[in-house]
Enzyme design. Sequence first.
Site, PDB file in Angstrom:
ATOM      1  CE  LYS A  41      -3.252  -2.077   3.296  1.00 43.53           C
ATOM      2  NZ  LYS A  41      -3.775  -1.918   4.657  1.00 43.53           N
ATOM      3  N   GLY A  42       2.066   1.131   0.488  1.00 42.30           N
ATOM      4  CA  GLY A  42       2.883   2.293   0.841  1.00 42.30           C
ATOM      5  C   GLY A  42       3.073   3.350  -0.235  1.00 42.30           C
ATOM      6  CD  GLU A  97       8.134  -0.761  -2.998  1.00 39.17           C
ATOM      7  OE1 GLU A  97       7.398  -0.021  -2.327  1.00 39.17           O
ATOM      8  OE2 GLU A  97       8.252  -1.975  -2.776  1.00 39.17           O
ATOM      9  CG  ASP A 101      13.953  -1.944   5.349  1.00 40.67           C
ATOM     10  OD1 ASP A 101      15.160  -2.117   5.582  1.00 40.67           O
ATOM     11  OD2 ASP A 101      13.120  -1.902   6.269  1.00 40.67           O
ATOM     12  CE  LYS A 129      14.198   1.978   7.266  1.00 41.12           C
ATOM     13  NZ  LYS A 129      13.715   1.045   8.291  1.00 41.12           N
ATOM     14  CB  VAL A 151      10.547   6.581   7.895  1.00 37.08           C
ATOM     15  CG1 VAL A 151      11.830   7.302   8.253  1.00 37.08           C
ATOM     16  CG2 VAL A 151      10.849   5.456   6.915  1.00 37.08           C
ATOM     17  CG  ASP A 157       1.957   0.899   7.832  1.00 31.94           C
ATOM     18  OD1 ASP A 157       2.821   0.645   6.969  1.00 31.94           O
ATOM     19  OD2 ASP A 157       1.418   0.018   8.521  1.00 31.94           O
ATOM     20  NE  ARG A 163      -1.004   2.064   5.184  1.00 38.02           N
ATOM     21  CZ  ARG A 163       0.018   1.287   4.831  1.00 38.02           C
ATOM     22  NH1 ARG A 163       1.047   1.784   4.192  1.00 38.02           N
ATOM     23  NH2 ARG A 163       0.003   0.006   5.126  1.00 38.02           N
TER      24      ARG A 163
END
Length: 175
Positions: A41-42, A97, A101, A129, A151, A157, A163
């Site tokens: 979802k990000g 994206e 990470d 990251k 973050v 989230d 979010r």
Amino acid sequence: MPNPKTLISEEDIKARVEELAAQISLDYADKEEIVLVGVLKGSFIFLADLSRRLSIPRHIEFIAVSSYEHGSVRSGAVRLVMDVRRSIEGKHVLIVEDIVDTGHTLHYLIDMLKSRNPASIRTCTLLHKEHATEVDVKIDYLGFAIGDEWVVGYGLDYDEKDRTLPYIGVINPDD
Ligand code: PRP
């Protein structure tokens, strides 16, 4: 709970998204269309802002994946939860994206989408990251490199919270 501490302000995000959109528009200027594949979802807020600032023809798709977890530890294995709706064969694909990470999600998506014979495939992430990344993934368009912090905001989230914060904030999940 107080609002998370600001890591990247709303103004700085807006300015960087504009720069990324300008660069992408330039790079794809001679292409008929670009297919933006947002990873749910990000990425939903970043994709919404980025796509509206492009000056080239664009088609929006979404994909959803899930990481296998052992307790709270991610195993690195990723599985597809929701696929794109349209064939990407012969298309110029840009995966969008919110954050890279460990890199496992993007690595999986690049491999999977490449096997469908797109004309090209590139990646765009708002955040990276760098020191947490375990697999080699090529990021073509990067918003900001960040440290190994938790973050939230602008799509990201913590346990579904924060979010929709308009900025990127840092939290300590142990607080
Ligand atoms: C986040 C983010 C990326 C992925 C990156 O998604 O949106 O898709 O993790 O992590 P990786 O580089 O370690 O693979 P998350 O699983 O938190 O789901 P969400 O986007 O639905 O919140």
